[in-house]
Each structure stands twice: as C-alpha cells, then as structure tokens.
Design a protein around this motif. Structure first.
Motif, PDB file in Angstrom:
ATOM      1  N   ILE A 160       5.127  13.967  12.060  1.00  0.00           N
ATOM      2  CA  ILE A 160       4.529  12.633  12.076  1.00  0.00           C
ATOM      3  C   ILE A 160       3.720  12.479  10.803  1.00  0.00           C
ATOM      4  CG2 ILE A 160       2.925  11.093  13.248  1.00  0.00           C
ATOM      5  CD1 ILE A 160       3.612  12.631  15.843  1.00  0.00           C
ATOM      6  N   THR A 161       4.022  11.444  10.028  1.00  0.00           N
ATOM      7  CA  THR A 161       3.338  11.204   8.760  1.00  0.00           C
ATOM      8  C   THR A 161       2.406  10.018   8.896  1.00  0.00           C
ATOM      9  OG1 THR A 161       5.187  12.096   7.491  1.00  0.00           O
ATOM     10  CG2 THR A 161       3.642  10.692   6.311  1.00  0.00           C
ATOM     11  N   ASP A 162       1.139  10.254   8.603  1.00  0.00           N
ATOM     12  CA  ASP A 162       0.094   9.241   8.685  1.00  0.00           C
ATOM     13  C   ASP A 162      -0.403   8.976   7.273  1.00  0.00           C
ATOM     14  OD1 ASP A 162      -2.047   7.615   9.399  1.00  0.00           O
ATOM     15  OD2 ASP A 162      -3.335   9.282   9.981  1.00  0.00           O
ATOM     16  N   LYS A 163      -0.283   7.721   6.808  1.00  0.00           N
ATOM     17  CA  LYS A 163      -0.675   7.377   5.447  1.00  0.00           C
ATOM     18  C   LYS A 163      -1.887   6.475   5.434  1.00  0.00           C
ATOM     19  CE  LYS A 163       3.905   7.757   3.306  1.00  0.00           C
ATOM     20  NZ  LYS A 163       4.894   7.084   2.430  1.00  0.00           N
ATOM     21  N   GLU A 164      -2.752   6.685   4.414  1.00  0.00           N
ATOM     22  CA  GLU A 164      -3.884   5.798   4.215  1.00  0.00           C
ATOM     23  C   GLU A 164      -3.380   4.460   3.706  1.00  0.00           C
ATOM     24  OE1 GLU A 164      -8.131   5.945   1.852  1.00  0.00           O
ATOM     25  OE2 GLU A 164      -6.267   6.281   0.785  1.00  0.00           O
ATOM     26  N   GLY A 165      -4.050   3.392   4.110  1.00  0.00           N
ATOM     27  CA  GLY A 165      -3.665   2.074   3.620  1.00  0.00           C
ATOM     28  C   GLY A 165      -2.411   1.573   4.309  1.00  0.00           C
ATOM     29  N   PHE A 166      -1.775   0.580   3.679  1.00  0.00           N
ATOM     30  CA  PHE A 166      -0.613  -0.019   4.312  1.00  0.00           C
ATOM     31  C   PHE A 166       0.652   0.721   3.891  1.00  0.00           C
ATOM     32  CE2 PHE A 166       2.754  -3.204   4.799  1.00  0.00           C
ATOM     33  CZ  PHE A 166       2.639  -3.371   6.154  1.00  0.00           C
ATOM     34  N   GLY A 167       0.746   1.977   4.330  1.00  0.00           N
ATOM     35  CA  GLY A 167       1.977   2.743   4.174  1.00  0.00           C
ATOM     36  C   GLY A 167       2.690   2.748   5.505  1.00  0.00           C
ATOM     37  N   SER A 168       3.982   2.937   5.485  1.00  0.00           N
ATOM     38  CA  SER A 168       4.749   2.936   6.724  1.00  0.00           C
ATOM     39  C   SER A 168       4.695   4.323   7.346  1.00  0.00           C
ATOM     40  CB  SER A 168       6.199   2.523   6.443  1.00  0.00           C
ATOM     41  OG  SER A 168       6.936   2.466   7.646  1.00  0.00           O
ATOM     42  N   ASP A 169       3.852   4.494   8.378  1.00  0.00           N
ATOM     43  CA  ASP A 169       3.783   5.757   9.090  1.00  0.00           C
ATOM     44  C   ASP A 169       5.125   6.026   9.765  1.00  0.00           C
ATOM     45  OD1 ASP A 169       1.192   5.670   8.280  1.00  0.00           O
ATOM     46  OD2 ASP A 169       0.356   5.214  10.251  1.00  0.00           O
ATOM     47  N   ALA A 221      -7.635  -6.037  -0.896  1.00  0.00           N
ATOM     48  CA  ALA A 221      -8.107  -4.655  -0.735  1.00  0.00           C
ATOM     49  C   ALA A 221      -8.275  -3.980  -2.096  1.00  0.00           C
ATOM     50  CB  ALA A 221      -7.137  -3.872   0.142  1.00  0.00           C
ATOM     51  N   ARG A 222      -7.317  -4.195  -3.003  1.00  0.00           N
ATOM     52  CA  ARG A 222      -7.437  -3.624  -4.350  1.00  0.00           C
ATOM     53  C   ARG A 222      -8.651  -4.197  -5.071  1.00  0.00           C
ATOM     54  NH1 ARG A 222      -1.790  -4.433  -4.354  1.00  0.00           N
ATOM     55  NH2 ARG A 222      -2.047  -6.329  -5.602  1.00  0.00           N
ATOM     56  N   ARG A 223      -8.883  -5.489  -4.874  1.00  0.00           N
ATOM     57  CA  ARG A 223      -9.985  -6.165  -5.558  1.00  0.00           C
ATOM     58  C   ARG A 223     -11.334  -5.604  -5.128  1.00  0.00           C
ATOM     59  NH1 ARG A 223     -10.005 -12.619  -5.364  1.00  0.00           N
ATOM     60  NH2 ARG A 223      -8.074 -12.173  -6.503  1.00  0.00           N
ATOM     61  N   HIS A 224     -11.466  -5.228  -3.853  1.00  0.00           N
ATOM     62  CA  HIS A 224     -12.763  -4.815  -3.324  1.00  0.00           C
ATOM     63  C   HIS A 224     -12.837  -3.319  -3.019  1.00  0.00           C
ATOM     64  CE1 HIS A 224     -14.165  -8.941  -3.055  1.00  0.00           C
ATOM     65  NE2 HIS A 224     -13.047  -9.283  -2.443  1.00  0.00           N
ATOM     66  N   ASN A 225     -11.899  -2.539  -3.551  1.00  0.00           N
ATOM     67  CA  ASN A 225     -11.889  -1.090  -3.326  1.00  0.00           C
ATOM     68  C   ASN A 225     -11.926  -0.779  -1.834  1.00  0.00           C
ATOM     69  OD1 ASN A 225     -11.754   1.563  -4.333  1.00  0.00           O
ATOM     70  ND2 ASN A 225     -13.956   1.830  -4.081  1.00  0.00           N
ATOM     71  N   ALA A 226     -11.103  -1.514  -1.079  1.00  0.00           N
ATOM     72  CA  ALA A 226     -11.091  -1.407   0.379  1.00  0.00           C
ATOM     73  C   ALA A 226      -9.812  -0.744   0.859  1.00  0.00           C
ATOM     74  CB  ALA A 226     -11.238  -2.795   1.012  1.00  0.00           C
ATOM     75  N   LEU A 227      -9.827  -0.330   2.111  1.00  0.00           N
ATOM     76  CA  LEU A 227      -8.659   0.206   2.781  1.00  0.00           C
ATOM     77  C   LEU A 227      -8.121  -0.841   3.740  1.00  0.00           C
ATOM     78  CD1 LEU A 227      -6.724   2.422   3.859  1.00  0.00           C
ATOM     79  CD2 LEU A 227      -8.574   3.145   5.370  1.00  0.00           C
ATOM     80  N   PHE A 228      -6.880  -1.254   3.538  1.00  0.00           N
ATOM     81  CA  PHE A 228      -6.205  -2.171   4.449  1.00  0.00           C
ATOM     82  C   PHE A 228      -5.104  -1.405   5.156  1.00  0.00           C
ATOM     83  CE2 PHE A 228      -2.258  -4.929   4.425  1.00  0.00           C
ATOM     84  CZ  PHE A 228      -2.452  -5.409   5.708  1.00  0.00           C
ATOM     85  N   ALA A 229      -5.096  -1.484   6.491  1.00  0.00           N
ATOM     86  CA  ALA A 229      -4.073  -0.787   7.265  1.00  0.00           C
ATOM     87  C   ALA A 229      -3.874  -1.504   8.591  1.00  0.00           C
ATOM     88  CB  ALA A 229      -4.474   0.670   7.512  1.00  0.00           C
ATOM     89  N   VAL A 230      -2.699  -1.336   9.171  1.00  0.00           N
ATOM     90  CA  VAL A 230      -2.408  -1.834  10.509  1.00  0.00           C
ATOM     91  C   VAL A 230      -2.029  -0.639  11.361  1.00  0.00           C
ATOM     92  CG1 VAL A 230      -0.923  -3.310  11.907  1.00  0.00           C
ATOM     93  CG2 VAL A 230      -1.654  -4.082   9.650  1.00  0.00           C
ATOM     94  N   ALA A 279     -15.000 -11.291 -10.876  1.00  0.00           N
ATOM     95  CA  ALA A 279     -14.349 -10.491 -11.923  1.00  0.00           C
ATOM     96  C   ALA A 279     -15.032  -9.137 -12.063  1.00  0.00           C
ATOM     97  CB  ALA A 279     -14.392 -11.246 -13.249  1.00  0.00           C
ATOM     98  N   GLY A 280     -16.365  -9.115 -11.993  1.00  0.00           N
ATOM     99  CA  GLY A 280     -17.086  -7.856 -12.086  1.00  0.00           C
ATOM    100  C   GLY A 280     -16.768  -6.921 -10.938  1.00  0.00           C
ATOM    101  N   ALA A 281     -16.679  -7.485  -9.712  1.00  0.00           N
ATOM    102  CA  ALA A 281     -16.349  -6.666  -8.550  1.00  0.00           C
ATOM    103  C   ALA A 281     -14.945  -6.095  -8.671  1.00  0.00           C
ATOM    104  CB  ALA A 281     -16.476  -7.503  -7.270  1.00  0.00           C
ATOM    105  N   ALA A 282     -14.015  -6.908  -9.181  1.00  0.00           N
ATOM    106  CA  ALA A 282     -12.638  -6.437  -9.349  1.00  0.00           C
ATOM    107  C   ALA A 282     -12.554  -5.337 -10.400  1.00  0.00           C
ATOM    108  CB  ALA A 282     -11.734  -7.609  -9.744  1.00  0.00           C
ATOM    109  N   ALA A 283     -13.310  -5.476 -11.489  1.00  0.00           N
ATOM    110  CA  ALA A 283     -13.312  -4.447 -12.528  1.00  0.00           C
ATOM    111  C   ALA A 283     -13.895  -3.143 -12.008  1.00  0.00           C
ATOM    112  CB  ALA A 283     -14.102  -4.939 -13.746  1.00  0.00           C
ATOM    113  N   ASP A 284     -14.994  -3.222 -11.246  1.00  0.00           N
ATOM    114  CA  ASP A 284     -15.601  -2.021 -10.661  1.00  0.00           C
ATOM    115  C   ASP A 284     -14.632  -1.338  -9.701  1.00  0.00           C
ATOM    116  OD1 ASP A 284     -17.936  -2.426 -12.059  1.00  0.00           O
ATOM    117  OD2 ASP A 284     -18.980  -3.410 -10.400  1.00  0.00           O
ATOM    118  N   SER A 285     -13.963  -2.140  -8.871  1.00  0.00           N
ATOM    119  CA  SER A 285     -13.024  -1.592  -7.895  1.00  0.00           C
ATOM    120  C   SER A 285     -11.864  -0.873  -8.574  1.00  0.00           C
ATOM    121  CB  SER A 285     -12.487  -2.722  -7.003  1.00  0.00           C
ATOM    122  OG  SER A 285     -11.478  -2.253  -6.140  1.00  0.00           O
TER     123      SER A 285
END
Length: 381
Positions: free
Chosen positions: A27-36, A161-170, A258-264
């Motif tokens: 069983i493969t569990d991936k971070e973010g929106f990967g297909s487990d 998620a990329r913009r805010h250095n976040a993890l998006f997953a379902v 723009a600053g938040a996106a650059a930091d992320s």
C-alpha cells in the motif's frame, strides 16, 4: 508480533484461499494529491483458480499486527487485473477510491470576492461531497478577488497549495488543506512524529542527501501595480548574487500575495534539495505528511527534520512487514504549531483497534518474518 491483513471486496470478506495464495501486498501512501495505490500478487492455478475481481470493485484493506489490532488503510478501486499463465500468478492493483467520480475534476470558470481561503476550500469540498480540514493559519488568509480560470478544482487547489506552501490531499472522505509538515492525519488530528533509531532500520536501506547550499539564491514573484500600471517584482531568499534566480511567471494580485508566493516557492525549492530514503520495521502509524527525524544513526543525519513524502507498507512471505519511507527536508516552523493552528477533527475510522502512531518516545514494533491473514497464520518457508 505477527503481521496480519484483512481484505473485503465490495463489502464481502475474501475467502481463506486468497490468504493462502497471497505472495505479497503493498500500500503506497503519498503526501499531497498523489494517487495512493495498493498492489497484490498471488499464486494461482489448478485445480482451483482464484475468482477474478471486476474492475471498479472497491477493496477495503486493514493492516497491522494480530496482537495490537489492525488499522484501516482506506478503500481502493480495482483498476488492473493481470492473470499470468504457466507459471500461474494473479496481480491486482487499484487506486484510492475518493476521487473516482469527484466533481473536483470538472473545469470551472468563476471567481471568489472578499473570501477567506477557508471559505473557498470549504465550498469546493462541499461541491465534491467531502469534509474540509484546514489549519487555522491557512483558513484565515483573505482574498479580495480570487479567480478559478477555466481549470479543474483539483488544479485550482494544487495551485493554491503551492502558493501557500500547503499540503492538499483527499483522503478518507476528507479534503485536507493544511500546513506542510503539520503532522495532521485525514481527520485533522495529529498523527505524531516518527523517530527512527538504528534498531528500527532495515540494514543497507538508509540513504540521505543534504546540500551544502541551496541551488537558487532567491525567488522572484510579480504583481501588477494598478496605480503605476506596471509589473513589479518581489524577492525572497538569501540574495546570493552568484546563485541563479528562480522566477515565478504568474502575476499576482498585490505585493502581499506575491511575497507569500515567493516565500512558499523558496521553501519548496529548499525542501526538494534535501532527501532521505529508508526501510523500517513495518508500522501503519507511519503516514505520508508526518514529521520524520533520526537519532543515534550518524552525525549529519541525526536531528535533521524531514517530512515523509511517500511511505509504502508491504507484506511478503520473504520479508515480512516493512515500511519503505522517502522524505524531504523540512523547511518550516515546528509541526506542533499552536492550539489555534490545529483544526478540529474526528477520530480515524477504526481507531479503536488501531495501534497508536509512533511518537518520539514510542518504539516501533519488531516484526518476525511470519505473517497472517484473516484465515490464519502463514509462515515464511
């Protein structure tokens, strides 16, 4: 302890013959929106052949140790069935069932006015019949105007998620939008940190890479200044003049965004340059997205914070129960956060029988090569 697995197909427990014939299951569990995914390989052949599962069947898998109980690893939709002949084998695989018919896959052209990120994510989760799980910091971010530009909601959420250095997953019927490295499970509850010591690591499986310096000196993002009617850049990074500059082509609404996106992006680039791979004694408490740290292994690795990117849990007659981990360098604040950063959540399904996730003070189990299915024990021969 004795590793064990239980499997149902479309709500019906598989027969004992399945466990007798089972060679390996992963069983493969991936971070973010990967297909487990799950994969199973079985012996097959006369005089009794195994029934072939239909494509689209839903497999529910529980995994763990007989002595401490099994944990639900989720539901998977069977998408590949490969019988082999002479010698006879059967290979079955499937992907996580959450998004099989999700409305998140539909293109949308719309915008959100004066809305928080929490409002946007909750609305998209509701459209897909999912329960939203957000961290407090991300939920409070406010947009004056946020467009979804003829793109699927999946792509839109990945972009945010990329913009805010976040993890998006379902996962498990929930849409997660949380701080990367927060160590939160699908319920929104903390899943604990993973601390690996030499006795837990399978010999000859631990490899890591830590760069002396980051590849890019700075990251530049752009926003449109309406008063001056021109594109203005915002930079993030150490400003090393000898290192290349990474430029984000997208134009943002204002300087703050723009600053938040650059930091992320700067954090993401740094994270991608530090990696680790290791195999451990099997534990279902090891989850993608959990913080990872080593102790007593070697200088240069001990104490360096990572986040688990992918974990593959595998059972086989030859190797027993193992968990194969890949991780990336952690670049943010402590995964513990503050009380207001942690979202509310319900216990995981089946948590009453699940072994607790490994924490810094908790040892992972040592597994013998024998393992068992619902119909009994299968020994390594």
């Amino acid at each position: 302890m004795t590793p064990a697995v239980e499997l149902t197909i479309d709500g019906e427990p598989v027969s004992g013959l399945f466990y007798e014939r089972l060679i390996s299951l992963s069983i493969t569990d991936k971070e973010g929106f990967g297909s487990d995914r799950f994969e199973a390989e079985l012996n097959d052949g006369p005089p009794v052949f195994l029934a072939l599962p239909r494509k689209g069947a839903v497999a529910d898998i529980r995994l763990g140790y007989r002595e401490t109980g099994l944990r639900s690893m989720g539901q998977y939709t069977v998408d590949e069935v490969h019988p082999e002949c002479l010698p006879y084998r059967l290979k079955i695989s499937g992907k996580a069932a959450d998004l099989r018919a999700s409305k998140l896959k539909s293109n949308q052209e719309r915008h959100f006015d004066k809305a928080t990120l929490g409002d946007v994510v909750s609305e998209l989760a509701g459209e897909a019949g999912l329960q939203p799980v957000l961290s407090g910091r991300l939920a409070a971010i406010r947009y004056e105007w946020l467009p979804q530009q003829d793109e699927t909601s999946l792509h839109f959420l990945e972009r945010l998620a990329r913009r805010h250095n976040a993890l998006f997953a379902v996962k498990a019927g929930r849409l997660l939008f949380v701080d990367r490295g927060s160590g939160l499970g699908a319920s929104g509850a903390a899943i604990g940190s993973v601390l690996l010591t030499p006795e837990l690591i399978i010999p000859s499986t631990c490899r890591f890479h830590l760069p002396d310096r980051t590849r890019y000196g700075k990251v530049v993002a752009y926003y449109h200044d309406q008063d001056e009617a021109k594109r203005i850049e915002v930079a993030s990074g150490d400003g090393d003049e000898d290192a290349p500059v990474f430029r984000i082509p997208e134009t943002f609404a204002d300087a703050a965004e723009a600053g938040a996106a650059a930091d992320s992006r700067a954090k993401a680039l740094k994270r991608g340059e530090g990696t680790v791979e290791v195999e451990t004694v099997g534990s279902t408490g090891i989850c993608a997205g959990a913080p990872l740290m080593f102790s007593g292994v070697r200088p240069g690795l001990d104490g360096v914070p990572f986040v688990i990117d992918t974990v593959t849990h595998s059972l086989s007659k030859r190797e027993g129960f193992r968990s194969k981990i890949s991780g990336k360098l952690y670049d943010g604040k402590s995964a513990g956060g503050t009380a207001e950063d942690v979202p509310e959540g319900q216990p995981e399904t089946g948590s009453e029988t699940a072994a607790p996730p490994p924490a810094a003070s908790q040892a992972l189990p040592t597994a013998p090569p024998a393992w068992s299915g619902a119909s009994g024990r299968i020994d390594d021969r």
